[in-house]
Design a protein around this motif. Sequence first.
Motif, PDB file in Angstrom:
ATOM      1  N   VAL A   8      -0.853 -53.966   1.389  1.00 61.62           N
ATOM      2  CA  VAL A   8      -0.089 -52.870   0.814  1.00 61.62           C
ATOM      3  C   VAL A   8       0.189 -51.920   1.968  1.00 61.62           C
ATOM      4  N   LYS A   9       1.468 -51.703   2.247  1.00 59.99           N
ATOM      5  CA  LYS A   9       1.893 -50.899   3.392  1.00 59.99           C
ATOM      6  C   LYS A   9       1.688 -49.412   3.100  1.00 59.99           C
ATOM      7  N   PRO A  10       1.829 -48.569   4.136  1.00 62.54           N
ATOM      8  CA  PRO A  10       1.570 -47.141   3.934  1.00 62.54           C
ATOM      9  C   PRO A  10       2.335 -46.496   2.783  1.00 62.54           C
ATOM     10  N   ASP A  11       3.579 -46.898   2.539  1.00 60.44           N
ATOM     11  CA  ASP A  11       4.315 -46.291   1.423  1.00 60.44           C
ATOM     12  C   ASP A  11       3.698 -46.670   0.089  1.00 60.44           C
ATOM     13  N   GLY A  12       3.216 -47.898  -0.041  1.00 60.53           N
ATOM     14  CA  GLY A  12       2.557 -48.322  -1.278  1.00 60.53           C
ATOM     15  C   GLY A  12       1.239 -47.612  -1.499  1.00 60.53           C
ATOM     16  N   LEU A  17      -0.034 -47.243  -5.468  1.00 64.29           N
ATOM     17  CA  LEU A  17       0.287 -48.530  -6.087  1.00 64.29           C
ATOM     18  C   LEU A  17      -0.769 -49.606  -5.882  1.00 64.29           C
ATOM     19  N   ILE A  18      -1.859 -49.295  -5.172  1.00 70.35           N
ATOM     20  CA  ILE A  18      -2.882 -50.318  -4.910  1.00 70.35           C
ATOM     21  C   ILE A  18      -3.401 -50.920  -6.215  1.00 70.35           C
ATOM     22  N   GLY A  19      -3.794 -50.097  -7.149  1.00 66.95           N
ATOM     23  CA  GLY A  19      -4.357 -50.596  -8.406  1.00 66.95           C
ATOM     24  C   GLY A  19      -3.384 -51.460  -9.179  1.00 66.95           C
ATOM     25  N   VAL A 113       6.934 -51.605   0.443  1.00 65.59           N
ATOM     26  CA  VAL A 113       5.665 -51.535  -0.284  1.00 65.59           C
ATOM     27  C   VAL A 113       4.597 -52.527   0.165  1.00 65.59           C
ATOM     28  N   ILE A 114       4.977 -53.778   0.471  1.00 62.51           N
ATOM     29  CA  ILE A 114       3.962 -54.828   0.595  1.00 62.51           C
ATOM     30  C   ILE A 114       4.382 -55.895   1.599  1.00 62.51           C
TER      31      ILE A 114
END
Length: 149
Positions: A8-12, A17-19, A113-114
């Motif tokens: 998961v990239k920094p914006d995610g 949005l991790i969960g 995001v990913i």
Amino acid sequence: MDRTFVMVKPDGVQRGLIGEIVSRFEAKGLKLAAAKLESLPEERVVEQYREHLEKPFFPGLKAYIMSGPCFLMVWEGKGAAAVVRTMIGATNPAEAAPGSIRGDFGLDIGRNVIHASDSPASAVREIGIHFAPAELIEYSKVDEPVLYE
């Protein structure tokens, strides 16, 4: 079972949005084998994206990936790399199918995001960049007999 690398990239991470992303992979039936939140050092970013080093967008990509924490994961399952790539959608969120992670949450190709390994060989390489063998957990999930033939 196959393993694949997902980040998961920094914006995610910044958007919380991790969960949601972890929940989607779990609901699919994949098994989490490793995970950690960290700010990536330059040498690992360079190794991660080595095929893009000479491309004009690389300096911006490197700065973006290093701009905040990333959530790194290893997921396990039958055909894991292909399954995850389908779930995340096209690199350009404008082309990503609705229901995919990028289709639902991405707006810009530069903030999509990913990241996920694009093949089993890439997964082995990328997992080796970000995780020591001792960080990969071996275990059986109780639902495995109902997920696979």
